[in-house]
Design a protein around this motif. Structure first.
Motif, PDB file in Angstrom:
ATOM      1  N   THR A 120       0.823  -1.210   0.000  1.00 36.14           N
ATOM      2  CA  THR A 120       0.000   0.000   0.000  1.00 36.14           C
ATOM      3  C   THR A 120       0.862   1.267   0.000  1.00 36.14           C
ATOM      4  O   THR A 120       0.339   2.365  -0.162  1.00 36.14           O
ATOM      5  CB  THR A 120      -0.901   0.017   1.240  1.00 36.14           C
ATOM      6  N   HIS A 121       2.170   1.126   0.191  1.00 29.74           N
ATOM      7  CA  HIS A 121       3.097   2.264   0.103  1.00 29.74           C
ATOM      8  C   HIS A 121       4.025   2.112  -1.096  1.00 29.74           C
ATOM      9  O   HIS A 121       5.148   2.598  -1.085  1.00 29.74           O
ATOM     10  CB  HIS A 121       3.925   2.388   1.393  1.00 29.74           C
ATOM     11  N   GLY A 122       3.581   1.397  -2.134  1.00 22.36           N
ATOM     12  CA  GLY A 122       4.416   1.185  -3.312  1.00 22.36           C
ATOM     13  C   GLY A 122       5.202  -0.106  -3.200  1.00 22.36           C
ATOM     14  O   GLY A 122       5.044  -0.873  -2.254  1.00 22.36           O
ATOM     15  N   VAL A 123       6.071  -0.340  -4.190  1.00 21.62           N
ATOM     16  CA  VAL A 123       6.866  -1.578  -4.194  1.00 21.62           C
ATOM     17  C   VAL A 123       7.969  -1.451  -3.151  1.00 21.62           C
ATOM     18  O   VAL A 123       8.727  -0.477  -3.143  1.00 21.62           O
ATOM     19  CB  VAL A 123       7.463  -1.828  -5.592  1.00 21.62           C
ATOM     20  N   LEU A 124       8.035  -2.421  -2.265  1.00 23.11           N
ATOM     21  CA  LEU A 124       9.064  -2.410  -1.220  1.00 23.11           C
ATOM     22  C   LEU A 124       9.858  -3.701  -1.263  1.00 23.11           C
ATOM     23  O   LEU A 124       9.335  -4.761  -1.613  1.00 23.11           O
ATOM     24  CB  LEU A 124       8.424  -2.258   0.167  1.00 23.11           C
ATOM     25  N   ASP A 136      14.994  -2.572   1.864  1.00 25.45           N
ATOM     26  CA  ASP A 136      14.654  -1.162   2.131  1.00 25.45           C
ATOM     27  C   ASP A 136      14.623  -0.893   3.640  1.00 25.45           C
ATOM     28  O   ASP A 136      14.757   0.258   4.070  1.00 25.45           O
ATOM     29  CB  ASP A 136      13.286  -0.803   1.537  1.00 25.45           C
ATOM     30  N   PHE A 137      14.424  -1.942   4.436  1.00 22.93           N
ATOM     31  CA  PHE A 137      14.298  -1.779   5.898  1.00 22.93           C
ATOM     32  C   PHE A 137      15.616  -2.013   6.628  1.00 22.93           C
ATOM     33  O   PHE A 137      15.641  -1.983   7.857  1.00 22.93           O
ATOM     34  CB  PHE A 137      13.231  -2.741   6.430  1.00 22.93           C
ATOM     35  N   TYR A 152       1.929   1.360  17.061  1.00 19.10           N
ATOM     36  CA  TYR A 152       2.960   1.899  16.164  1.00 19.10           C
ATOM     37  C   TYR A 152       3.806   3.019  16.778  1.00 19.10           C
ATOM     38  O   TYR A 152       5.036   2.984  16.657  1.00 19.10           O
ATOM     39  CB  TYR A 152       2.294   2.355  14.863  1.00 19.10           C
ATOM     40  N   LYS A 177       7.825   2.898  16.986  1.00 23.43           N
ATOM     41  CA  LYS A 177       8.693   3.908  16.353  1.00 23.43           C
ATOM     42  C   LYS A 177       9.724   4.431  17.350  1.00 23.43           C
ATOM     43  O   LYS A 177      10.877   4.682  16.991  1.00 23.43           O
ATOM     44  CB  LYS A 177       7.854   5.073  15.809  1.00 23.43           C
ATOM     45  N   GLU A 195       9.929  -0.741  12.553  1.00 21.45           N
ATOM     46  CA  GLU A 195       8.928  -0.521  11.508  1.00 21.45           C
ATOM     47  C   GLU A 195       7.971  -1.711  11.468  1.00 21.45           C
ATOM     48  O   GLU A 195       8.325  -2.816  11.894  1.00 21.45           O
ATOM     49  CB  GLU A 195       9.598  -0.351  10.137  1.00 21.45           C
ATOM     50  N   PRO A 221      -0.954   3.429   9.684  1.00 23.51           N
ATOM     51  CA  PRO A 221       0.199   4.183   9.188  1.00 23.51           C
ATOM     52  C   PRO A 221       1.281   3.342   8.508  1.00 23.51           C
ATOM     53  O   PRO A 221       2.222   3.892   7.963  1.00 23.51           O
ATOM     54  CB  PRO A 221       0.763   4.783  10.482  1.00 23.51           C
ATOM     55  N   PHE A 222       1.138   2.034   8.546  1.00 25.05           N
ATOM     56  CA  PHE A 222       2.222   1.184   8.041  1.00 25.05           C
ATOM     57  C   PHE A 222       1.815   0.547   6.706  1.00 25.05           C
ATOM     58  O   PHE A 222       0.623   0.439   6.398  1.00 25.05           O
ATOM     59  CB  PHE A 222       2.550   0.086   9.075  1.00 25.05           C
ATOM     60  N   PRO A 223       2.800   0.119   5.893  1.00 25.27           N
ATOM     61  CA  PRO A 223       2.473  -0.509   4.612  1.00 25.27           C
ATOM     62  C   PRO A 223       1.984  -1.945   4.784  1.00 25.27           C
ATOM     63  O   PRO A 223       2.309  -2.597   5.788  1.00 25.27           O
ATOM     64  CB  PRO A 223       3.809  -0.487   3.864  1.00 25.27           C
ATOM     65  N   MET A 262       4.700   5.104  -0.327  1.00 22.41           N
ATOM     66  CA  MET A 262       3.907   5.621  -1.439  1.00 22.41           C
ATOM     67  C   MET A 262       4.789   5.720  -2.680  1.00 22.41           C
ATOM     68  O   MET A 262       5.904   6.206  -2.585  1.00 22.41           O
ATOM     69  CB  MET A 262       3.390   7.009  -1.111  1.00 22.41           C
ATOM     70  N   PRO A 263       4.295   5.288  -3.825  1.00 19.23           N
ATOM     71  CA  PRO A 263       5.114   5.437  -5.023  1.00 19.23           C
ATOM     72  C   PRO A 263       5.436   6.897  -5.256  1.00 19.23           C
ATOM     73  O   PRO A 263       4.598   7.759  -4.997  1.00 19.23           O
ATOM     74  CB  PRO A 263       4.219   4.900  -6.137  1.00 19.23           C
ATOM     75  N   TYR A 317      12.910   3.433   4.878  1.00 19.45           N
ATOM     76  CA  TYR A 317      12.438   2.480   3.859  1.00 19.45           C
ATOM     77  C   TYR A 317      11.652   3.195   2.771  1.00 19.45           C
ATOM     78  O   TYR A 317      11.724   2.842   1.589  1.00 19.45           O
ATOM     79  CB  TYR A 317      11.621   1.353   4.508  1.00 19.45           C
ATOM     80  N   ARG A 327      14.198   5.011   0.510  1.00 19.98           N
ATOM     81  CA  ARG A 327      14.885   4.061  -0.389  1.00 19.98           C
ATOM     82  C   ARG A 327      13.960   3.645  -1.536  1.00 19.98           C
ATOM     83  O   ARG A 327      14.370   3.612  -2.694  1.00 19.98           O
ATOM     84  CB  ARG A 327      15.323   2.825   0.402  1.00 19.98           C
ATOM     85  N   SER A 328      12.705   3.322  -1.184  1.00 21.55           N
ATOM     86  CA  SER A 328      11.745   2.912  -2.204  1.00 21.55           C
ATOM     87  C   SER A 328      11.474   4.067  -3.172  1.00 21.55           C
ATOM     88  O   SER A 328      11.427   3.882  -4.392  1.00 21.55           O
ATOM     89  CB  SER A 328      10.461   2.462  -1.513  1.00 21.55           C
ATOM     90  N   ARG A 376      14.320   4.703  -5.519  1.00 22.56           N
ATOM     91  CA  ARG A 376      14.363   3.653  -6.553  1.00 22.56           C
ATOM     92  C   ARG A 376      13.367   3.984  -7.670  1.00 22.56           C
ATOM     93  O   ARG A 376      13.695   3.898  -8.852  1.00 22.56           O
ATOM     94  CB  ARG A 376      14.042   2.308  -5.909  1.00 22.56           C
TER      95      ARG A 376
END
Lengths: 216, 73
Positions: free
Chosen positions: A26-30, A34-35, A64, A68, A73, A101-103, B1-2, B40, B43-44, B47
């Protein structure tokens, strides 16, 4: 004669590097990488728009801010689409006022859930069970919890184990049953006879030479 | 988010990342600190922006491309 083929699924274990993935969320491709550098909790739920999962998402959202503060995360996952996740997250906020708030990973092809052993066919062949993977900043798996479909998770315990793991790492100690921050910690047992003899005179609170506690 | 919308333009929610790069931040960690965003997500986002040719990356160091420079508000 019908041949039965049993598929053996390898599951990650404690102390191993978490399997890398790249997944739509939901926050794009991860990617897992990345973490890197942060603690990470990956948790799976059986399905969007289901009651136990909704209570858990609300509870994770409420947890959350505490996570944090500890540099942790959160990343959710289920075998649902991004569109379904977005609709459910919006529904939770609309109906309860709780913002997520998290993906959340949309694992429609089960790529991530199979890598992490989140599908337990004895429970469901199509849904993930309630898993919690705690992954450290070096992306090593430090804790795994599995709950069945019917039982919502305990957020106090999740926060407690984060505190315990971080305390253990920072102080080279162990934590006893039901440990909470502020409680005494366990000093690692002596590894030589000489150390055992010295142990009782080192100012620790000892039951015996192998079982000593100290304050932090 | 993209950070890049389906039409190939940076999303409105991420102009700060490009601005931070223009102001000399070159690592994902520096951009995350400047933008007060989780690492994160930076970084995303970087990219996405790299794939869309708004940003170039070399050995973990990021800089704006010509297209990226033109897109900074």
């Amino acid at each position: 004669m019908e041949e039965q083929v049993e598929q053996v699924v390898s599951m990650p274990r404690l102390g191993e590097k978490a399997p890398e993935f790249e997944a739509p969320t939901t926050h794009g491709v991860l990617k897992l990488s990345d973490f890197k550098g942060s603690w990470l909790i990956i948790f799976s739920h059986p399905a969007d728009f289901t009651p136990v999962c909704t209570t858990e998402f609300m509870a994770f959202a409420q947890l959350y801010p505490e996570l944090k503060k500890r540099g942790v995360e959160l990343l959710g996952l289920s075998v649902d689409s991004v569109t379904s996740h977005i609709a459910w997250i919006r529904n939770i906020e609309e109906k309860t006022g709780v913002k997520i708030p998290f993906p959340v990973i949309a694992d429609l092809n089960k790529d991530v859930s199979m890598k992490f052993g989140m599908v337990h066919p004895g429970q469901s062949k199509t849904e993930t069970v309630r898993c919690v993977f705690v992954i450290d900043p070096n992306q090593v798996i430090r804790l795994i919890l599995y709950y069945p479909l019917t039982t919502g998770r305990n957020m106090d315990e999740i926060l407690r184990v984060i505190d315990a793991l971080q305390t253990t790492d920072a102080n080279k100690v162990a934590t006893p049953a039901n440990w909470r921050p502020g409680d005494m910690v366990i000093v690692p047992p002596p590894s030589t006879q000489e150390m055992a003899e010295e142990r009782l005179n080192q100012g620790y609170e000892c039951v015996d030479w192998y079982f000593c506690k100290r304050k932090l | 988010m993209p950070c890049v919308s389906p039409d190939g333009k940076p999303t409105e929610s991420r102009p700060g990342m490009l601005r931070d790069l223009r102001e000399g931040k070159t690592s994902a960690a520096a951009v995350a600190a400047a933008a007060d965003m989780p690492l994160y997500r930076v970084r995303s986002g970087l990219r996405d922006l790299t794939e869309a040719d708004y940003v170039s990356e070399s050995d973990g160091s990021y800089s704006l491309t010509e297209q990226g420079t033109g897109a900074v508000p």
